[in-house]
Scaffold this active site. Structure first.
Site, PDB file in Angstrom:
ATOM      1  N   THR A  94      11.713   3.440  15.625  1.00  0.00           N
ATOM      2  CA  THR A  94      10.677   4.257  16.232  1.00  0.00           C
ATOM      3  C   THR A  94       9.503   3.390  16.655  1.00  0.00           C
ATOM      4  OG1 THR A  94      11.313   6.132  14.852  1.00  0.00           O
ATOM      5  CG2 THR A  94       9.126   6.210  15.855  1.00  0.00           C
ATOM      6  N   GLN A 108       1.018 -18.920  20.876  1.00  0.00           N
ATOM      7  CA  GLN A 108      -0.215 -19.653  20.603  1.00  0.00           C
ATOM      8  C   GLN A 108      -1.158 -19.708  21.798  1.00  0.00           C
ATOM      9  OE1 GLN A 108      -2.514 -20.576  17.972  1.00  0.00           O
ATOM     10  NE2 GLN A 108      -0.455 -20.905  17.140  1.00  0.00           N
ATOM     11  N   CYS A 119       3.943 -20.913   9.146  1.00  0.00           N
ATOM     12  CA  CYS A 119       5.354 -20.637   8.861  1.00  0.00           C
ATOM     13  C   CYS A 119       6.081 -21.876   8.338  1.00  0.00           C
ATOM     14  CB  CYS A 119       6.055 -20.118  10.118  1.00  0.00           C
ATOM     15  SG  CYS A 119       5.463 -18.492  10.618  1.00  0.00           S
ATOM     16  N   SER A 124       2.304 -12.572  20.391  1.00  0.00           N
ATOM     17  CA  SER A 124       2.053 -11.929  19.098  1.00  0.00           C
ATOM     18  C   SER A 124       0.666 -11.318  19.069  1.00  0.00           C
ATOM     19  CB  SER A 124       2.197 -12.969  17.980  1.00  0.00           C
ATOM     20  OG  SER A 124       1.903 -12.396  16.728  1.00  0.00           O
ATOM     21  N   HIS A 140      -1.392 -10.667  16.203  1.00  0.00           N
ATOM     22  CA  HIS A 140      -2.386 -11.132  15.236  1.00  0.00           C
ATOM     23  C   HIS A 140      -3.026 -12.465  15.609  1.00  0.00           C
ATOM     24  CE1 HIS A 140      -0.082 -14.293  12.937  1.00  0.00           C
ATOM     25  NE2 HIS A 140       0.910 -13.700  13.567  1.00  0.00           N
ATOM     26  N   GLY A 173       5.746 -12.101  17.160  1.00  0.00           N
ATOM     27  CA  GLY A 173       6.248 -13.229  17.928  1.00  0.00           C
ATOM     28  C   GLY A 173       7.651 -13.665  17.534  1.00  0.00           C
TER      29      GLY A 173
END
Length: 379
Positions: A235, A177, A324, A197, A199, A69
């Site tokens: 890559t 979120q 975060c 994102s 996860h 994200g």
């Protein structure tokens, strides 16, 4: 330990994990190599792109896979600024945005942009009236997150998108979120770019995606970049992208069921707090503009970090806000954006539900919090 921090991250879905291993074993070629092994990876990557586009109801050529994200936010914002529809160096964003947004904004300010930061009202929402007042002739970009990661409020993207279109202002939204947790297709249709994102939806960490409207003639942030049509270098991690896509498909399939489950768990949790009466504050708004799986709250008189540690001691994993932001001395950005300061802001903590959350665990947590609050009422 009973996990109540799904807003921070989720365990990897077993099926997604198995697909990752299979793809890493069978589709190991570089997707840009011209031999057959590389072509097989390229075809798998193309399928993942089409699938993600279908989930968002957007064009596949606008979907780009990233490392998460934060990178999606960074690259999407720079892509839009490279294709702004008019001259100007003014940006509008929210005070409670994720750090990956605010850090980009700080850097843009150093580069000569002027940024206006909008507060949240008492319900945790950005008022469109304040947004319209903040817009200027030289405003070229608006970036507003879809769902608040600390209290779960959903911003009015439809209204904001309409305002931006009327004024030829590009619009980006951080949907990290909300993707896989609420209906997002309508929101995707109102933005010029969005970020997500892996996860947060039971996909692998280090995966994400960005959508940038392909009708916008953006330029690569790093000239000469060839991967992902120039969107990012490096890559392409096809196995991880396959796992992300599988997790996204599953999240879309069980979305209605998950939303209903979270609402039931939320009501059960609130019921358990009923003995506290006026000793608790729950932040957020009504069901229509709220992620039911996120509860941002405080117990009056008890510091949030102390509550978190006490819960941890009892086997409940909760948090004091966005992962975060945790560890910083400053209080929650959401609390600051809502005008809540000092002792009250430090009392904030967050609980979030997920697929493995059980009713008995929710009842146990709310009972423990109620008991803890009563026990320490006069301390």
């Amino acid at each position: 330990m009973k996990y109540f921090d799904y807003a921070a991250t989720c365990p990897l879905d077993q099926e997604a994990a198995e697909l990752y291993v299979k793809a890493a074993t069978d589709y190991y070629g570089n997707s840009q190599s011209l031999h057959d092994i590389g072509s097989s990876s390229a075809e798998l990557l193309k399928t993942c792109r089409r699938t993600m586009a279908s989930i968002l109801d957007v064009e596949p050529t606008g979907v780009f896979f990233t490392s998460g994200g934060s990178e999606s936010n960074f690259l999407a914002i720079h892509a839009l600024l490279s294709a702004k529809r008019k001259s100007g160096r003014h940006i509008v964003t929210g005070m409670a945005e994720h750090s990956s947004i605010t850090n980009v904004m700080k850097k843009l300010e150093e580069d000569g942009y002027e940024v206006t930061y909008l507060p949240l009202n008492s319900n945790g929402l950005i008022e469109t009236r304040l947004l319209e007042e903040a817009l200027r002739e030289d405003t070229v970009l608006v970036s507003i997150q879809h769902g608040n990661p600390e209290i779960g409020t959903l911003q009015p993207l439809n209204e904001i998108g309409s305002i931006c279109r009327d004024r030829e202002i590009l619009f980006h939204s951080d949907c990290v979120q909300t993707f896989g947790k609420t209906r997002i297709k309508e929101a995707a249709s109102m933005v010029d770019a969005l970020s997500l994102s892996g996860h947060k939806i039971y996909g692998p960490k280090g995966t994400g995606a960005a959508y940038v409207n392909p009708r916008i003639g953006w330029k690569p942030f790093i000239p000469g970049t060839s991967h992902e049509s120039g969107f990012r270098p490096g890559t392409v991690n096809v196995p991880a992208i396959l796992a992300l896509t599988a997790a996204a498909q599953k999240a879309e399939t069980v979305l209605c069921e998950a939303m209903e489950q979270h609402l039931v768990l939320r009501k059960l949790f609130m019921k358990g707090l009923s003995p506290l009466k006026n000793q608790v504050t729950i932040y957020g708004t009504d069901e229509k503009q709220q992620l039911s799986g996120i509860i941002g709250m405080r117990i009056h008189g008890l510091e949030g970090q102390w509550v978190m540690l006490e819960c941890n001691r009892q086997g409940y994993a909760i948090s004091t806000g966005s992962a975060c932001h945790t560890g910083l001395l400053a209080p929650s950005k959401t609390m600051a954006a809502m005008g809540i300061e000092g002792k009250q802001a430090k009392e904030f903590f967050r609980i979030s539900f997920g697929r493995q959350t059980q009713k008995e665990d929710v009842s146990g947590l709310s009972a423990f919090l109620a008991k803890t609050a009563v026990k320490n009422r006069y301390n």
